[in-house]
Design a protein around this motif. Sequence first.
Motif, mmCIF file in Angstrom:
data_model
loop_
_atom_site.group_PDB
_atom_site.id
_atom_site.type_symbol
_atom_site.label_atom_id
_atom_site.label_comp_id
_atom_site.label_asym_id
_atom_site.label_seq_id
_atom_site.Cartn_x
_atom_site.Cartn_y
_atom_site.Cartn_z
ATOM 1 N N LEU A 183 0.899 -1.300 -0.038
ATOM 2 C CA LEU A 183 -0.042 0.016 0.117
ATOM 3 C C LEU A 183 0.779 1.422 0.096
ATOM 4 O O LEU A 183 1.632 1.613 1.090
ATOM 5 N N ASP A 184 0.641 2.050 -1.214
ATOM 6 C CA ASP A 184 1.306 3.402 -1.199
ATOM 7 C C ASP A 184 0.593 4.367 -0.245
ATOM 8 O O ASP A 184 -0.627 4.267 -0.320
ATOM 9 N N ILE A 185 1.099 5.322 0.370
ATOM 10 C CA ILE A 185 0.428 6.159 1.020
ATOM 11 C C ILE A 185 -0.161 7.363 0.183
ATOM 12 O O ILE A 185 -1.177 7.707 0.426
ATOM 13 N N SER A 201 6.378 3.715 1.302
ATOM 14 C CA SER A 201 6.056 5.113 1.119
ATOM 15 C C SER A 201 7.296 5.846 1.178
ATOM 16 O O SER A 201 8.571 5.343 1.344
ATOM 17 N N ALA A 202 7.345 7.305 0.269
ATOM 18 C CA ALA A 202 8.656 7.798 0.138
ATOM 19 C C ALA A 202 8.959 8.606 1.379
ATOM 20 O O ALA A 202 9.967 9.160 1.629
ATOM 21 N N LYS A 203 7.874 8.489 2.330
ATOM 22 C CA LYS A 203 8.121 9.265 3.582
ATOM 23 C C LYS A 203 8.774 8.266 4.604
ATOM 24 O O LYS A 203 8.139 7.317 4.736
ATOM 25 N N ASP A 204 9.836 8.672 4.980
ATOM 26 C CA ASP A 204 10.605 7.892 5.961
ATOM 27 C C ASP A 204 10.809 8.361 7.499
ATOM 28 O O ASP A 204 11.760 7.665 8.119
ATOM 29 N N SER A 205 9.719 9.324 7.762
ATOM 30 C CA SER A 205 9.826 9.752 9.295
ATOM 31 C C SER A 205 9.362 8.557 9.998
ATOM 32 O O SER A 205 8.470 7.713 10.063
ATOM 33 N N TYR A 226 6.463 -1.545 7.196
ATOM 34 C CA TYR A 226 6.571 -0.358 6.509
ATOM 35 C C TYR A 226 8.054 -0.342 5.907
ATOM 36 O O TYR A 226 8.928 -0.371 6.489
ATOM 37 N N LEU A 227 7.955 0.030 4.724
ATOM 38 C CA LEU A 227 9.021 -0.102 3.755
ATOM 39 C C LEU A 227 9.356 1.195 2.892
ATOM 40 O O LEU A 227 8.458 1.780 2.270
ATOM 41 N N ALA A 228 10.165 1.933 3.386
ATOM 42 C CA ALA A 228 10.489 3.343 2.578
ATOM 43 C C ALA A 228 11.129 3.041 1.279
ATOM 44 O O ALA A 228 11.798 2.130 0.962
#
Length: 223
Positions: free
Chosen positions: A50-52, A79-83, A98-100
Motif C-alpha cells: 500500500l502506497d501512502i 512510502s517515500a516518507k521515511d519519518s 513499513y518499507l521506505a
Amino acid sequence: MKILIIEDEPELRNTVQSFLEGEHFIVEYAETFSSGLDKIISYEYDCILLDIMLPDGNGMELLKEIKNMHKKDPVIILSAKDSVDDKVNGLEIGADDYLAKPFHLAELMARIKSVIRRKKQDGENTIAYKNISIDPDNRKVTINDEELALNRKEYDLLYYFVIRPEKTLQKTMLAEAIWGDYIDQADSLDFIYSQIKNLRKKMKASGAEADFQAVYGIGYKLV
C-alpha cells in the motif's frame, strides 16, 4: 499466493509486479484509493502493498478502512516518507510492516515472506498437515519425507488448503486465489474439479493421510 499492489506510479508498480510474478505470485493492482478499496471489498489477498500518497486519497485512510472491515489481509506500507512518525502511525493503525522508498526488490520479497509467515504460517518456515509438509520458500512438498512432484497450480491449491485445514472453501474463493480476481467472470469453474482430481491422485499415490472432501453445492475441504 496473491498480492495486491496499490500504487499510482506506473514504473514502480510494473517493476514490482514483474518481479513478484517471477517469484510465482499472482499479482493484482490498483492505481487509486477508490479502485484499491473496491478490490479489497471484493477479494482476499495474501498481502497488500500500500502506497501512502494516492491520487484520490491517503493510504493511511485506506488502511483504516481495511481494519474497520475486519479484513485479515497483511499490509505492507510502501512510502517515500521515511519519518519515524509516519512509521509509528502506520503500524499503530494496523500495518504489518513499513518499507521506505526506494527499496531493493530482495528486501521487499523478504518483508512479504515475513508477514505471510507470521499471518498464515504461525511464524513457521514450514507448514504441515497430517504427513504432508510444505516449504513455501522453495515451493516444495513432501509426504513421508518423500518429495511430491506438483505443477504450479497443484502446489498453489495444496498450499491454500493446508493453511486452512478442514475449512470448507468455496469454488469461487479457490478460483480467485489461485487464478486471479477476474476468474469469477468465467462461464464455468469445472476446471477446479479437474485440478483437485489430479492433485488427490498424486497425494493418494504418495500415501497422504489427507484427502479432499467435496461439499455439495459449495466447494471442497481438506480432511
